[in-house]
Design a protein around this motif. Sequence first.
Motif, PDB file in Angstrom:
ATOM      1  N   LEU A  67       8.566  71.354  65.492  1.00  0.00           N
ATOM      2  CA  LEU A  67       8.263  71.094  66.892  1.00  0.00           C
ATOM      3  C   LEU A  67       9.220  70.096  67.542  1.00  0.00           C
ATOM      4  O   LEU A  67       9.524  70.202  68.720  1.00  0.00           O
ATOM      5  CB  LEU A  67       6.825  70.606  67.040  1.00  0.00           C
ATOM      6  N   PHE A  68       9.689  69.114  66.773  1.00  0.00           N
ATOM      7  CA  PHE A  68      10.475  68.038  67.365  1.00  0.00           C
ATOM      8  C   PHE A  68      11.926  68.019  66.913  1.00  0.00           C
ATOM      9  O   PHE A  68      12.634  67.050  67.166  1.00  0.00           O
ATOM     10  CB  PHE A  68       9.816  66.689  67.061  1.00  0.00           C
ATOM     11  N   LYS A  69      12.390  69.085  66.294  1.00  0.00           N
ATOM     12  CA  LYS A  69      13.760  69.133  65.784  1.00  0.00           C
ATOM     13  C   LYS A  69      14.793  68.889  66.881  1.00  0.00           C
ATOM     14  O   LYS A  69      15.735  68.140  66.712  1.00  0.00           O
ATOM     15  CB  LYS A  69      13.994  70.489  65.121  1.00  0.00           C
ATOM     16  N   GLY A  70      14.637  69.494  68.017  1.00  0.00           N
ATOM     17  CA  GLY A  70      15.606  69.360  69.093  1.00  0.00           C
ATOM     18  C   GLY A  70      15.278  68.274  70.098  1.00  0.00           C
ATOM     19  O   GLY A  70      15.974  68.128  71.102  1.00  0.00           O
ATOM     20  N   PHE A  71      14.235  67.510  69.860  1.00  0.00           N
ATOM     21  CA  PHE A  71      13.805  66.507  70.827  1.00  0.00           C
ATOM     22  C   PHE A  71      14.877  65.467  71.137  1.00  0.00           C
ATOM     23  O   PHE A  71      15.133  65.190  72.315  1.00  0.00           O
ATOM     24  CB  PHE A  71      12.511  65.832  70.362  1.00  0.00           C
ATOM     25  N   PRO A  72      15.543  64.865  70.144  1.00  0.00           N
ATOM     26  CA  PRO A  72      16.555  63.844  70.479  1.00  0.00           C
ATOM     27  C   PRO A  72      17.673  64.399  71.360  1.00  0.00           C
ATOM     28  O   PRO A  72      18.071  63.757  72.340  1.00  0.00           O
ATOM     29  CB  PRO A  72      17.096  63.409  69.118  1.00  0.00           C
ATOM     30  N   LEU A  73      18.170  65.573  71.040  1.00  0.00           N
ATOM     31  CA  LEU A  73      19.234  66.172  71.843  1.00  0.00           C
ATOM     32  C   LEU A  73      18.726  66.519  73.245  1.00  0.00           C
ATOM     33  O   LEU A  73      19.405  66.273  74.246  1.00  0.00           O
ATOM     34  CB  LEU A  73      19.774  67.424  71.159  1.00  0.00           C
ATOM     35  N   GLY A  74      17.532  67.066  73.324  1.00  0.00           N
ATOM     36  CA  GLY A  74      16.951  67.405  74.620  1.00  0.00           C
ATOM     37  C   GLY A  74      16.718  66.180  75.483  1.00  0.00           C
ATOM     38  O   GLY A  74      16.978  66.192  76.690  1.00  0.00           O
ATOM     39  N   PHE A  75      16.236  65.113  74.864  1.00  0.00           N
ATOM     40  CA  PHE A  75      15.993  63.881  75.615  1.00  0.00           C
ATOM     41  C   PHE A  75      17.311  63.284  76.095  1.00  0.00           C
ATOM     42  O   PHE A  75      17.412  62.818  77.234  1.00  0.00           O
ATOM     43  CB  PHE A  75      15.219  62.870  74.762  1.00  0.00           C
ATOM     44  N   ALA A  76      18.341  63.334  75.254  1.00  0.00           N
ATOM     45  CA  ALA A  76      19.656  62.828  75.653  1.00  0.00           C
ATOM     46  C   ALA A  76      20.196  63.647  76.827  1.00  0.00           C
ATOM     47  O   ALA A  76      20.773  63.082  77.771  1.00  0.00           O
ATOM     48  CB  ALA A  76      20.616  62.880  74.467  1.00  0.00           C
ATOM     49  N   ALA A  77      20.017  64.964  76.796  1.00  0.00           N
ATOM     50  CA  ALA A  77      20.471  65.820  77.899  1.00  0.00           C
ATOM     51  C   ALA A  77      19.706  65.490  79.180  1.00  0.00           C
ATOM     52  O   ALA A  77      20.280  65.468  80.277  1.00  0.00           O
ATOM     53  CB  ALA A  77      20.292  67.289  77.534  1.00  0.00           C
ATOM     54  N   PHE A  78      18.407  65.230  79.043  1.00  0.00           N
ATOM     55  CA  PHE A  78      17.582  64.849  80.194  1.00  0.00           C
ATOM     56  C   PHE A  78      18.091  63.557  80.824  1.00  0.00           C
ATOM     57  O   PHE A  78      18.291  63.468  82.044  1.00  0.00           O
ATOM     58  CB  PHE A  78      16.126  64.697  79.743  1.00  0.00           C
ATOM     59  N   VAL A  79      18.330  62.540  79.990  1.00  0.00           N
ATOM     60  CA  VAL A  79      18.811  61.252  80.492  1.00  0.00           C
ATOM     61  C   VAL A  79      20.185  61.418  81.134  1.00  0.00           C
ATOM     62  O   VAL A  79      20.454  60.852  82.204  1.00  0.00           O
ATOM     63  CB  VAL A  79      18.844  60.207  79.349  1.00  0.00           C
ATOM     64  N   ALA A  80      21.065  62.203  80.518  1.00  0.00           N
ATOM     65  CA  ALA A  80      22.399  62.442  81.084  1.00  0.00           C
ATOM     66  C   ALA A  80      22.300  63.137  82.429  1.00  0.00           C
ATOM     67  O   ALA A  80      23.028  62.794  83.379  1.00  0.00           O
ATOM     68  CB  ALA A  80      23.242  63.269  80.112  1.00  0.00           C
ATOM     69  N   THR A  81      21.404  64.105  82.538  1.00  0.00           N
ATOM     70  CA  THR A  81      21.219  64.824  83.805  1.00  0.00           C
ATOM     71  C   THR A  81      20.746  63.877  84.903  1.00  0.00           C
ATOM     72  O   THR A  81      21.268  63.904  86.026  1.00  0.00           O
ATOM     73  CB  THR A  81      20.216  65.976  83.635  1.00  0.00           C
ATOM     74  N   ILE A  82      19.782  63.045  84.582  1.00  0.00           N
ATOM     75  CA  ILE A  82      19.285  62.065  85.559  1.00  0.00           C
ATOM     76  C   ILE A  82      20.412  61.124  85.969  1.00  0.00           C
ATOM     77  O   ILE A  82      20.588  60.826  87.151  1.00  0.00           O
ATOM     78  CB  ILE A  82      18.087  61.270  84.982  1.00  0.00           C
ATOM     79  N   GLY A  83      21.218  60.669  84.998  1.00  0.00           N
ATOM     80  CA  GLY A  83      22.335  59.768  85.296  1.00  0.00           C
ATOM     81  C   GLY A  83      23.372  60.406  86.193  1.00  0.00           C
ATOM     82  O   GLY A  83      23.859  59.788  87.146  1.00  0.00           O
ATOM     83  N   VAL A  84      23.712  61.655  85.911  1.00  0.00           N
ATOM     84  CA  VAL A  84      24.700  62.370  86.725  1.00  0.00           C
ATOM     85  C   VAL A  84      24.167  62.587  88.141  1.00  0.00           C
ATOM     86  O   VAL A  84      24.882  62.382  89.129  1.00  0.00           O
ATOM     87  CB  VAL A  84      25.094  63.718  86.074  1.00  0.00           C
ATOM     88  N   GLU A  85      22.899  62.981  88.256  1.00  0.00           N
ATOM     89  CA  GLU A  85      22.315  63.183  89.583  1.00  0.00           C
ATOM     90  C   GLU A  85      22.290  61.877  90.385  1.00  0.00           C
ATOM     91  O   GLU A  85      22.576  61.864  91.570  1.00  0.00           O
ATOM     92  CB  GLU A  85      20.905  63.758  89.465  1.00  0.00           C
ATOM     93  N   TYR A  86      21.974  60.797  89.692  1.00  0.00           N
ATOM     94  CA  TYR A  86      21.957  59.490  90.364  1.00  0.00           C
ATOM     95  C   TYR A  86      23.369  59.101  90.795  1.00  0.00           C
ATOM     96  O   TYR A  86      23.585  58.646  91.920  1.00  0.00           O
ATOM     97  CB  TYR A  86      21.363  58.434  89.426  1.00  0.00           C
ATOM     98  N   ALA A  87      24.355  59.289  89.906  1.00  0.00           N
ATOM     99  CA  ALA A  87      25.742  58.924  90.194  1.00  0.00           C
ATOM    100  C   ALA A  87      26.307  59.755  91.351  1.00  0.00           C
ATOM    101  O   ALA A  87      27.090  59.256  92.158  1.00  0.00           O
ATOM    102  CB  ALA A  87      26.607  59.098  88.950  1.00  0.00           C
TER     103      ALA A  87
END
Length: 111
Positions: A67-87
Amino acid sequence: MGHGHGHGPPYKVPDASIYKVADAPELVEVERALARRGLKDPWLRNEVWRYNVKQFSTHRSRLVTFLFKGFPLGFAAFVATIGVEYALGIDYHGGHGHGHGDEKGHGSGHH
């Protein structure tokens, strides 16, 4: 199937005889319960690997891993997306004209 590259299969299939129902106490109980009803499951041995905690871990830990195998990568992508949108100044909340005080006829007295 190696197409002449000298590659073999990346795995070794274990011999079925290494799995014994007697090695899994849970399955021994299933076997006994079936025997009390005059039944036998010839495929029960195929489930022994699931109860080999040393080699395959527990059902719960396999489920959590699945269930959580891809969670770290997915969370990192989420944070990166938020950062790019903010920037880039991307704002999904403003200027949609949903009738909250805009003057385009959407919210001018039609409540």
